[in-house]
Structures are given as C-alpha cells and as structure tokens.
Design an enzyme around this catalytic site. Structure first.
Site, PDB file in Angstrom:
ATOM      1  N   ASP A  89      49.808 108.714  22.378  1.00  9.48           N
ATOM      2  CA  ASP A  89      50.531 107.053  22.044  1.00  9.48           C
ATOM      3  C   ASP A  89      51.936 107.600  21.630  1.00  9.48           C
ATOM      4  O   ASP A  89      52.075 108.060  20.674  1.00  9.48           O
ATOM      5  CB  ASP A  89      49.597 106.925  20.906  1.00  9.48           C
TER       6      ASP A  89
ATOM      7  N   GLN B  14      55.702 105.170  18.809  1.00  9.59           N
ATOM      8  CA  GLN B  14      56.813 105.328  17.624  1.00  9.59           C
ATOM      9  C   GLN B  14      57.622 106.463  17.998  1.00  9.59           C
ATOM     10  O   GLN B  14      58.410 106.787  17.252  1.00  9.59           O
ATOM     11  CB  GLN B  14      55.996 105.696  16.530  1.00  9.59           C
TER      12      GLN B  14
HETATM   13  N1  C6P Z   1      52.663  99.395  15.728  1.00  6.64           N
HETATM   14  C1  C6P Z   1      53.618  98.521  13.857  1.00  6.64           C
HETATM   15  O1  C6P Z   1      54.162  97.830  13.126  1.00  6.64           O
HETATM   16  P1  C6P Z   1      52.115  97.522  21.136  1.00  6.64           P
HETATM   17  O2  C6P Z   1      51.791  96.273  20.039  1.00  6.64           O
HETATM   18  O3  C6P Z   1      51.347  97.569  22.503  1.00  6.64           O
HETATM   19  O4  C6P Z   1      53.715  97.339  21.637  1.00  6.64           O
HETATM   20  O5  C6P Z   1      51.993  98.887  20.306  1.00  6.64           O
HETATM   21  C2  C6P Z   1      50.761  99.186  19.643  1.00  6.64           C
HETATM   22  C3  C6P Z   1      50.867 100.534  19.042  1.00  6.64           C
HETATM   23  C4  C6P Z   1      50.399 101.499  19.441  1.00  6.64           C
HETATM   24  N2  C6P Z   1      50.516 102.895  18.752  1.00  6.64           N
HETATM   25  C5  C6P Z   1      51.184 102.880  17.571  1.00  6.64           C
HETATM   26  C6  C6P Z   1      51.303 104.094  16.909  1.00  6.64           C
HETATM   27  C7  C6P Z   1      51.842 101.763  17.205  1.00  6.64           C
HETATM   28  O6  C6P Z   1      52.712 101.908  15.940  1.00  6.64           O
HETATM   29  C8  C6P Z   1      51.719 100.492  17.866  1.00  6.64           C
HETATM   30  C9  C6P Z   1      52.456  99.408  17.223  1.00  6.64           C
HETATM   31  C10 C6P Z   1      53.399  98.180  15.206  1.00  6.64           C
HETATM   32  O7  C6P Z   1      53.375  99.675  13.457  1.00  6.64           O
HETATM   33  C11 C6P Z   1      52.738  96.916  15.284  1.00  6.64           C
HETATM   34  S1  C6P Z   1      51.046  96.951  14.429  1.00  6.64           S
END
Ligand code: C6P
Length: 410
Positions: free
Chosen positions: A203, A206
């Site tokens: 994943d 970040q």
């Molecule tokens: N974290 C945060 O404020 P999306 O929503 O699909 O673009 O990303 C999801 C996601 C998946 N993995 C990690 C490690 C993330 O940090 C995030 C998104 C945001 O931390 C929204 S909760």
C-alpha cells in the site's frame, strides 16, 4: 533546517496556500489526507476541458485521438515514475482503496481457498483490511497480522518471519503508516515473501508522492497509490501489477473497453491493462496526473523525502517538550507526519481549536481503528507535511498546541 533543504519557494505554485482561515494565515498540515495541487495541475485539468475533451479509445476524430494519446501517455509516465517494466503493468483506478479491492476481487477470488492465510500488519489502513476480510468470508481464507511493537510503532520483524512460514498466500502491507509515520522495510519483507512463493501487495498511499518508489527495488507483485496524495487530482489512482499476474487474473467489472469481442452469451477480454478498466475512465484527472508526476520529479523525490524527514523530526522533537503528550511512531527515520495524544484532551477539541487559528490538522482514528484500539486511544491528532511546509509553520502549530493545553488546564 538548512537553506538548501527548504522547498518553501514552491509555495508560490500553490494558490490555495495563500489565504487566511478564521482571520489567520492558513497552515495546511493535513497532507496525508490529501495534498494541495500546484497551479500547473489545475491548468492541465482546465486545458483538457477547454481544448481536448473527448472520449478515449473510441473515436477516430482529432479530439478523441488527442485525448487517447494524452491518457495513454500518463500510463507510460506512471510506469516510469514507479519503474515498472512496462506501461501494461499500470492499471488506472480511483485510488489506493479501489486498487486493493481490485486485487482482492480478481486475484484473491481466483487464488484463495479455505485455510489459506492472508497476512497483514496491525498498522494497516481500513483499505488494506476490510477488502481482505470480505474476501476471507467468501473464500474461507484466514487473516493474520504482523504485530506492531510499542508506541514506537515498528513492525515485529521476528514475528513476521514466523508468520510468513504459515500457509500464507498473500502478504499485504503498508509502505508508510498514515497513523504512525513508520516506514516499513518493504523490500526486505517482499524478498522474504517471494522466497516462500507468497504474493505481495504494498500500500503506497503515503509513500508514492514522498520518496522514490521503484517496483524493481521493492520487488512487490502489486503496488497501490492515490493521485490526490501526490499533487494530482482526486479520483485517479494507480495499481501496479506484475505482468504475469495481471495476465492470469480474471477481469473485475464488465462493460465497454475491457472486451475484445462480445456475443450475446460470451465475451472475450481485452489485453492487460485494459481488461481491468471497464467503461469511460476518469480521463481529465488521469491526464492531469501526468503533470503532477512531472512536477514531483522536477523537484526530485529524494529532496522531498529529505525535507519530510527533517520537518517531521523537527516537529517530533518540539512536540516531545510539551507536557502530558504521548507520541506515536519512531523517534528516528520517520516519514513526514507526527501523531500524538494529549492526556485528557480529545483530538477533536485539539483540531477544532487549531482550526480557529488557521492550522489544519487531522484528529480521529485515521481509518486505523484496530490500531487505535490496540493503543487504547479512540483517536490521535496528526500533523502531516509536504515539501511546501516550513519550520515556521511547525512553530505556529506548537504555539497553538500550547494554547490548547493552557485552555484545558493541562
Ligand atoms: N489515508 C489519511 O488521512 P484513498 O482514500 O483510496 O485515496 O487512500 C486510502 C488509504 C490507504 N492506505 C493508506 C496508508 C492511507 O493513508 C490511505 C488514506 C487518509 O490518512 C484518509 S483516511
């Protein structure tokens, strides 16, 4: 922070940063939720709609040819950005969440059977937990988690070694924790998994916009990222998949573009990656993502990583001087965010009071509820940085947090 590290001259590229919120200059420290967009990306979006808007892969007219070429050029660019072997290994999705769900619903449904283990870590975002729970329910597979150790938030690598010896089919883990700022040794872990024939998914929500992410170096089978966290628009994300795996996987959604031939009772699939992209895609945002990737590489992702580390370390050290604070994540070698908890002050109060001073933080469980429960807190406050943030902004945050503590008599 040394002058050469300062990327603050880039602030002028972000019109949104130049504003007051509640009468105070905006300090935007919620970049892990979504980054701001430079003017060139906003221009790329409007230029597309002003001059080139047409559907892709369908028309034979000039506008459609232009849109199709720009759309596919982004795929080439994304492959280069991730150092994939070819553009065919890049699937466009809506974001990290959709990328992970795609793998769960295609590769997962085709490959998992009762008793197989899906290995995750205790620091995963809900996006890298819930799709696997849904898959486990459908296939009879089981979930296991690599433990996170103490408030420092590092993975227990000895436990990971042992867990990888179980009948694990898939190891899915985050590169950087959005709740802790931990940077996981993904290349080492993927190498260990590969030796045992385990498929890996990283994943990269970040990490992709904050450091070099090289698919050959990391050695994962799948990598998921979101455009909106790396200066790109919302609604466009990337799934990198190793070619042989994508080739062998069944499609996910059915519809236009993902087929090569359709009869009333049978259809044949398009080649990868189009097999996974049913219907009219998010053309404008995909094209603008190209501009965002160029923009990041023009700055240099090593510089961004260095800046993140310096700023987050500075923030961590200053936060550590505040009374009754609990800090999460490693003291050293962290990514560009800090997560903390004040005894007796709810994170929502912290964030609301900071907002009244123009400082945008995030307070909550950060979509990592199991991790918060492990730590015995319902929420933390989080400041997350990007290359346009400055030490002066960290100082303002600290002043505001001191005022919050004073207000609550802490
Ligand atoms: N974290 C945060 O404020 P999306 O929503 O699909 O673009 O990303 C999801 C996601 C998946 N993995 C990690 C490690 C993330 O940090 C995030 C998104 C945001 O931390 C929204 S909760």
């Amino acid at each position: 922070m040394s002058e050469t590290l300062s990327l603050s001259e880039r602030r002028a590229d972000f019109p949104i940063l130049d504003q007051k919120v509640h009468g105070r200059p905006l300090v935007y420290l919620d970049n892990a939720a979504t980054s701001q967009k430079p003017r060139v990306v906003i221009d790329a979006l409007s230029n597309y709609y002003l001059r080139d808007n047409a559907n892709v892969h369908r028309g034979i007219h000039e506008l459609s040819n232009r849109a199709s070429a720009a759309f596919e050029n982004t795929r080439e660019r994304a492959a280069k950005f991730l150092n994939a072997k070819s553009a065919e290994e890049i699937v466009f999705t809506r974001g990290t969440t959709e990328s992970i769900n795609l793998v769960a619903q295609t590769w997962g449904l085709a490959n998992l059977k009762p008793g197989d283990v899906i290995l995750l870590t205790e620091m995963e975002h809900h996006s890298n937990i819930v799709p696997w729970q849904m898959l486990a329910k459908r296939t009879g597979a089981k979930l296991a988690f690599v433990p996170v150790m103490g408030d420092e938030g590092l993975l227990d690598l000895a436990a990971a070694d042992q867990l990888l010896d179980a009948p694990v089919k898939l190891f899915a883990l985050t590169h950087i924790s959005n709740a802790l700022g931990t940077v996981n040794p993904v290349a080492d872990l993927c190498a260990k998994a590969r030796k045992r024939g385990i498929v890996t998914l990283v994943d990269g929500a970040q990490s992709a916009g904050h450091r070099r992410v090289d698919m050959q170096e990391i050695g994962c089978d799948f990598f998921a990222a979101s455009g909106h966290k790396m200066c790109g628009p919302t609604g466009i994300g990337l799934l990198y998949g190793r070619h042989e795996l994508l080739e062998a996987m069944p499609p996910w959604q059915g519809g236009g573009d993902m087929i090569s031939n359709v009869d009333y009772f049978e259809s044949a699939w398009n080649k990868v990656p189009h097999k996974f992209e049913a219907g009219t895609p998010n053309i404008a945002d995909t094209i603008a993502l190209h501009t965002a990737l160029d923009y990041l590489d023009e700055i240099g992702r090593d510089r961004i990583e260095h800046h993140d580390l310096e700023l987050a370390s500075y923030a961590y050290d200053r936060l550590a001087t505040l009374p009754r604070i609990r800090l999460f994540g490693p003291a050293k070698g962290r990514a560009g965010l800090v997560s903390f908890h004040f005894a007796d002050i709810h994170a929502h109060d912290v964030v609301m009071m900071a907002d009244m001073e123009g400082v945008a933080l995030r307070g909550g469980h950060h979509c990592t509820q199991p991790l918060m429960k492990k730590y015995g807190v319902s929420s933390t406050s989080r400041a997350s940085f990007y290359f346009y943030n400055t030490t002066q902004e960290v100082d303002r945050m600290i002043d505001v947090l001191k005022a919050v503590q004073k207000f609550f008599g802490a």
